[in-house]
Scaffold this motif. Structure first.
Motif, short mmCIF file in Angstrom:
data_model
loop_
_atom_site.label_atom_id
_atom_site.label_comp_id
_atom_site.label_asym_id
_atom_site.label_seq_id
_atom_site.Cartn_x
_atom_site.Cartn_y
_atom_site.Cartn_z
N ASN A 131 40.36 -25.07 37.16
CA ASN A 131 38.99 -24.59 37.19
C ASN A 131 38.97 -23.07 37.05
OD1 ASN A 131 37.70 -27.11 37.55
ND2 ASN A 131 38.23 -27.08 39.72
N ARG A 149 41.82 -17.97 34.23
CA ARG A 149 42.35 -19.28 34.64
C ARG A 149 43.24 -19.09 35.85
NH1 ARG A 149 47.12 -21.43 31.70
NH2 ARG A 149 48.45 -19.68 31.18
N ALA A 203 35.13 -34.23 32.30
CA ALA A 203 35.78 -32.96 32.65
C ALA A 203 36.89 -32.58 31.69
CB ALA A 203 36.33 -33.04 34.07
N LYS A 204 37.45 -33.55 30.96
CA LYS A 204 38.60 -33.29 30.11
C LYS A 204 38.32 -33.45 28.62
CE LYS A 204 41.12 -33.10 33.91
NZ LYS A 204 41.69 -31.84 34.43
N GLN A 224 43.26 -30.60 29.60
CA GLN A 224 42.73 -29.42 30.27
C GLN A 224 41.23 -29.58 30.50
OE1 GLN A 224 43.84 -25.76 28.31
NE2 GLN A 224 45.96 -26.39 28.05
N ASN A 225 40.70 -28.83 31.46
CA ASN A 225 39.28 -28.90 31.76
C ASN A 225 38.47 -28.29 30.62
OD1 ASN A 225 39.93 -30.03 34.20
ND2 ASN A 225 39.63 -28.17 35.39
N CYS A 226 37.32 -28.88 30.35
CA CYS A 226 36.47 -28.46 29.22
C CYS A 226 35.16 -27.85 29.71
CB CYS A 226 36.16 -29.66 28.32
SG CYS A 226 37.61 -30.37 27.51
#
Length: 225
Positions: free
Chosen positions: A152, A213, A25-26, A90-92
Motif C-alpha cells: 500500500n 512504496r 486490489a490486484k 501488485q496493488n493497483c
C-alpha cells in the motif's frame, strides 16, 4: 459450479461504460472502445474484438522509450471489448489527470493509461549522474492512469515549509509544481566508514504530494523490471 470461488466477490461484471476501473486490489479492467495503452505483458485476460500491438519507440510520435536500464515498453490495445491488466499481483490504483496538471511517475509503476494522455520520459531535475541518471515518465492532458505498487503506497503531502526526502528506489511518483534535487544525509566520513545505506535521497519542495512504496527496490527486482 458452487463454492466461494464462484461468488460475486470474484465473478466479474460487464462494464457499464468505456474506460478504466479497478476490478479488484490486484487488477485493473479496461472497457476498450477505440484505443488505449498498457505495459507490455500486463494483459492477463480479454474478451471481445481487440488487437494488441507492441510499441518499442513510439505510438504516433507520442510515446518514447528512455535509453536506460528499465525504460517503459508499451503496447497499444485497439478495438472494442474488455481487457484485464495486472503485474506480479501488485496493488493497483487509478490516478485522474486533469487539464493543466502533470503527474511524474516511475516507469516501473505504470500499468495502463488512456490514449488521451500525453506521455514523455524525462530526466529528473537535479538528479544528474550522481543520482544514477534518474528517468521518470511524465503524464499530462486529461484521462486516467493505472498504476501498480508493491504494498500500500504512502501519499505524503509536501509544502513549502515541509520538504520531503524520499529514497530514490522507493519513490513511485509526484504531482506537478514540485521541485526535485538530490540531498546527501551522510557526511563523507560516515560514508567512508560504511555509512547507513541511506546516503542520498531525492528532496521534493513546493506544494503537492509524493507517492512512496513501502519497500526499496532490490537488485533482483531491478533486473526483472
Amino acid at each position: 459450479m458452487k463454492g466461494d470461488l464462484f461468488s460475486s466477490t470474484h465473478v466479474v461484471q460487464p462494464a457499464v461504460e468505456p474506460g478504466m476501473s479497478v476490478e479488484n486490489a490486484k487488477c485493473v479492467k479496461y472497457a476498450v472502445k477505440g484505443e488505449m495503452y498498457a505495459r507490455q505483458g500486463a494483459m492477463v485476460a480479454y474478451r471481445g474484438n481487440l488487437k494488441f500491438e507492441r510499441k518499442g519507440q513510439g505510438v504516433g510520435g507520442m510515446l518514447k522509450r528512455a535509453v536506460t536500464g528499465e525504460g517503459l515498453p508499451l503496447m497499444a490495445v485497439r478495438g472494442q471489448g474488455e481487457a484485464w491488466f495486472a503485474h506480479e499481483a501488485q496493488n493497483c490504483f487509478i490516478v485522474e489527470v486533469e487539464p493543466g496538471d502533470q503527474f511524474t511517475v516511475n516507469g516501473r509503476n505504470v500499468l495502463c493509461f488512456d490514449a488521451s494522455l500525453s506521455y514523455d520520459i524525462k530526466t529528473v531535475k537535479g538528479s544528474g549522474i550522481a543520482g544514477g541518471g534518474l528517468f521518470n515518465s511524465v503524464f499530462s492532458g486529461q484521462g486516467r492512469l493505472g498504476l501498480v505498487c508493491e504494498g500500500n503506497p504512502l501519499v505524503i503531502p509536501v509544502s513549502a515549509q515541509s520538504p520531503v526526502y524520499v529514497d530514490t528506489d522507493a519513490v513511485v511518483g509526484w504531482t506537478a509544481h514540485l521541485q526535485t534535487s538530490l540531498h546527501r544525509s551522510q557526511s563523507i566520513g560516515s560514508m567512508l566508514r560504511g555509512g547507513s545505506g541511506e546516503a542520498v535521497q531525492l528532496m521534493l519542495q513546493g506544494e503537492g504530494f509524493v507517492v512512496v512504496r513501502p519497500s526499496e527496490l532490490t537488485p533482483q527486482k531491478a533486473q526483472q523490471h
